[in-house]
Design a protein around this motif. Structure first.
Motif, PDB file in Angstrom:
ATOM      1  N   UNK A 127       0.831  -1.209   0.000  1.00  0.00           N
ATOM      2  CA  UNK A 127       0.000   0.000   0.000  1.00  0.00           C
ATOM      3  C   UNK A 127       0.867   1.261   0.000  1.00  0.00           C
ATOM      4  N   UNK A 128       1.906   1.269   0.862  1.00  0.00           N
ATOM      5  CA  UNK A 128       2.793   2.432   0.985  1.00  0.00           C
ATOM      6  C   UNK A 128       4.206   1.982   1.307  1.00  0.00           C
ATOM      7  N   UNK A 129       5.191   2.705   0.785  1.00  0.00           N
ATOM      8  CA  UNK A 129       6.553   2.504   1.257  1.00  0.00           C
ATOM      9  C   UNK A 129       6.623   2.936   2.718  1.00  0.00           C
ATOM     10  N   UNK A 130       7.459   2.285   3.470  1.00  0.00           N
ATOM     11  CA  UNK A 130       7.658   2.639   4.868  1.00  0.00           C
ATOM     12  C   UNK A 130       9.156   2.869   5.104  1.00  0.00           C
ATOM     13  N   UNK A 131       9.551   3.018   6.373  1.00  0.00           N
ATOM     14  CA  UNK A 131      10.940   3.333   6.650  1.00  0.00           C
ATOM     15  C   UNK A 131      11.358   2.787   8.001  1.00  0.00           C
ATOM     16  N   UNK A 132      12.652   2.646   8.198  1.00  0.00           N
ATOM     17  CA  UNK A 132      13.218   2.400   9.524  1.00  0.00           C
ATOM     18  C   UNK A 132      14.223   3.516   9.796  1.00  0.00           C
ATOM     19  N   UNK A 133      14.030   4.176  10.912  1.00  0.00           N
ATOM     20  CA  UNK A 133      14.896   5.277  11.343  1.00  0.00           C
ATOM     21  C   UNK A 133      15.678   4.814  12.567  1.00  0.00           C
ATOM     22  N   UNK A 134      16.990   5.088  12.577  1.00  0.00           N
ATOM     23  CA  UNK A 134      17.716   4.832  13.818  1.00  0.00           C
ATOM     24  C   UNK A 134      18.656   5.981  14.141  1.00  0.00           C
ATOM     25  N   UNK A 135      18.941   6.100  15.431  1.00  0.00           N
ATOM     26  CA  UNK A 135      19.927   7.068  15.910  1.00  0.00           C
ATOM     27  C   UNK A 135      20.962   6.324  16.748  1.00  0.00           C
ATOM     28  N   UNK A 136      22.185   6.824  16.733  1.00  0.00           N
ATOM     29  CA  UNK A 136      23.236   6.317  17.622  1.00  0.00           C
ATOM     30  C   UNK A 136      23.485   7.355  18.705  1.00  0.00           C
ATOM     31  N   UNK A 159       3.463 -10.953   3.596  1.00  0.00           N
ATOM     32  CA  UNK A 159       4.609 -11.062   2.699  1.00  0.00           C
ATOM     33  C   UNK A 159       5.339  -9.739   2.530  1.00  0.00           C
ATOM     34  N   UNK A 160       4.592  -8.647   2.387  1.00  0.00           N
ATOM     35  CA  UNK A 160       5.199  -7.321   2.288  1.00  0.00           C
ATOM     36  C   UNK A 160       5.926  -6.968   3.569  1.00  0.00           C
ATOM     37  N   UNK A 161       5.289  -7.240   4.691  1.00  0.00           N
ATOM     38  CA  UNK A 161       5.924  -6.921   5.984  1.00  0.00           C
ATOM     39  C   UNK A 161       7.177  -7.771   6.211  1.00  0.00           C
ATOM     40  N   UNK A 162       7.128  -9.042   5.791  1.00  0.00           N
ATOM     41  CA  UNK A 162       8.312  -9.887   5.914  1.00  0.00           C
ATOM     42  C   UNK A 162       9.474  -9.328   5.101  1.00  0.00           C
ATOM     43  N   UNK A 163       9.183  -8.847   3.888  1.00  0.00           N
ATOM     44  CA  UNK A 163      10.215  -8.224   3.065  1.00  0.00           C
ATOM     45  C   UNK A 163      10.778  -6.983   3.756  1.00  0.00           C
ATOM     46  N   UNK A 164       9.908  -6.179   4.349  1.00  0.00           N
ATOM     47  CA  UNK A 164      10.354  -4.971   5.039  1.00  0.00           C
ATOM     48  C   UNK A 164      11.200  -5.301   6.260  1.00  0.00           C
ATOM     49  N   UNK A 165      10.819  -6.360   6.993  1.00  0.00           N
ATOM     50  CA  UNK A 165      11.599  -6.774   8.156  1.00  0.00           C
ATOM     51  C   UNK A 165      13.003  -7.219   7.736  1.00  0.00           C
ATOM     52  N   UNK A 166      13.095  -7.960   6.651  1.00  0.00           N
ATOM     53  CA  UNK A 166      14.416  -8.375   6.153  1.00  0.00           C
ATOM     54  C   UNK A 166      15.270  -7.158   5.827  1.00  0.00           C
ATOM     55  N   UNK A 167      14.671  -6.155   5.208  1.00  0.00           N
ATOM     56  CA  UNK A 167      15.411  -4.943   4.861  1.00  0.00           C
ATOM     57  C   UNK A 167      15.829  -4.160   6.104  1.00  0.00           C
ATOM     58  N   UNK A 168      14.945  -4.060   7.083  1.00  0.00           N
ATOM     59  CA  UNK A 168      15.315  -3.276   8.276  1.00  0.00           C
ATOM     60  C   UNK A 168      16.397  -3.977   9.078  1.00  0.00           C
ATOM     61  N   UNK A 169      16.393  -5.315   9.065  1.00  0.00           N
ATOM     62  CA  UNK A 169      17.463  -6.037   9.756  1.00  0.00           C
ATOM     63  C   UNK A 169      18.824  -5.721   9.148  1.00  0.00           C
ATOM     64  N   UNK A 170      18.870  -5.629   7.826  1.00  0.00           N
ATOM     65  CA  UNK A 170      20.122  -5.267   7.143  1.00  0.00           C
ATOM     66  C   UNK A 170      20.491  -3.821   7.461  1.00  0.00           C
ATOM     67  N   UNK A 172      19.696  -1.892  10.038  1.00  0.00           N
ATOM     68  CA  UNK A 172      20.094  -1.673  11.432  1.00  0.00           C
ATOM     69  C   UNK A 172      21.443  -2.308  11.727  1.00  0.00           C
ATOM     70  N   UNK A 173      21.694  -3.479  11.152  1.00  0.00           N
ATOM     71  CA  UNK A 173      22.979  -4.137  11.347  1.00  0.00           C
ATOM     72  C   UNK A 173      23.130  -4.764  12.723  1.00  0.00           C
ATOM     73  N   UNK A 224      14.913  -6.120  21.172  1.00  0.00           N
ATOM     74  CA  UNK A 224      16.289  -5.759  21.519  1.00  0.00           C
ATOM     75  C   UNK A 224      17.260  -6.800  20.962  1.00  0.00           C
ATOM     76  N   UNK A 225      18.457  -6.350  20.632  1.00  0.00           N
ATOM     77  CA  UNK A 225      19.526  -7.270  20.263  1.00  0.00           C
ATOM     78  C   UNK A 225      20.878  -6.630  20.544  1.00  0.00           C
ATOM     79  N   UNK A 226      21.920  -7.429  20.721  1.00  0.00           N
ATOM     80  CA  UNK A 226      21.889  -8.900  20.800  1.00  0.00           C
ATOM     81  C   UNK A 226      21.141  -9.377  22.045  1.00  0.00           C
ATOM     82  N   UNK A 227      20.635 -10.576  21.978  1.00  0.00           N
ATOM     83  CA  UNK A 227      19.737 -11.068  23.021  1.00  0.00           C
ATOM     84  C   UNK A 227      20.405 -11.172  24.388  1.00  0.00           C
TER      85      UNK A 227
END
Length: 257
Positions: A127-136, A159-170, A172-173, A224-227
């Motif tokens: 439906x819409x592009x989304x984003x992940x924002x982080x600060x250090x 399926x869309x959310x799973x794709x987005x989760x994979x991208x945010x994991x990359x 965030x690192x 949270x991570x690492x666990x």
């Protein structure tokens, strides 16, 4: 003399052990603001009052407008930061209503780095592009650097959310201890949560967070991570946010070990 040496050595050992086992407590508040404060007349002040009663170190915010026609061309994030005395960062997800729409973070502490990564999925389903924002941020008590992240996933399909989760994991690192909060628009049983977030520690429980007036669905999360670096001291679904938003706020207190 030997007894004095023993006492001194014992004190030094205790101090060293205290340093090795030192912990930092962090309070995180998550709020989906419902169209950047639509229920509060697009006014930041009621949100500032709500935030201040919990004294969080970080506030994760979703559904934030930046100078849209909808909110009267107001910079909601900056106004809220001014009201609370926090530092702030806004992450654009999409262009919207002559302005921008996305997520934001408030921080008690100076921000060293801001990163914003757009998230996409299958174009025919999304439906819409989304984003992940982080600060250090460097924590003042220990000098340790941590990463604070926020997201708001698309409401279309698992399926869309799973794709987005994979991208945010990359995005965030794994280089820093990280807390991630937001509106995932996903139930705990969905793949985006059960598989996509499997490497994260669940800070929250499965208590419903939406709608705030009568919670029936669990769609908001804190991870949270690492666990092994995080200990959950407390977590609450706050049912007193219904006057300003349609989501329950979430409050967590965690220890960085």
């Amino acid at each position: 003399m030997n007894e004095l040496k023993y006492i001194v050595c014992s004190l030094l050992l205790l101090l060293a052990c205290g340093t090795l086992t030192s912990q930092t407590t962090i309070r995180v508040l998550n709020i989906n603001t419902r169209m950047s404060g639509q229920m509060a007349g697009y006014n930041a002040a009621p949100f500032a009052d709500y935030i201040e009663q919990y004294n969080p170190d970080f506030v994760m915010l979703q559904e934030i407008d930046y100078k849209t026609a909808r909110n009267g061309f107001r910079d909601f994030t900056t106004e809220l930061a001014a009201e609370t005395g926090y530092f702030s960062a806004f992450g654009r997800a999409i262009a919207y209503s002559q302005g921008e729409y996305g997520v934001a973070i408030l921080s008690k502490y100076p921000i060293e780095k801001i990163s914003n990564t757009q998230l996409t999925g299958n174009a025919s389903e999304m439906k819409e592009m989304r984003t992940v924002l982080f600060i250090d941020v460097i924590l003042p008590d220990t000098g340790e650097k941590v990463r604070m992240a926020v997201t708001h996933l698309d409401h279309s399909t698992d399926g869309v959310r799973q794709s987005m989760v994979q991208q945010l994991n990359v995005a965030i690192g794994t280089s820093l201890p990280t807390l991630l909060a937001g509106d995932f628009n996903a139930f705990p049983s969905e793949t985006a949560i059960s598989t996509g977030m499997a490497s994260w520690k669940r800070v929250c429980n499965n208590f419903a967070t939406f709608p705030a007036s009568n919670p029936a669905s669990k769609i908001d999360y804190i991870f949270a991570k690492p666990t092994d670096k995080w200990n959950v001291k407390s977590y609450q679904v706050l049912s007193n946010s219904a006057a300003i938003t349609d989501h329950c706020a979430m409050l967590a207190e965690v220890e960085l070990q």
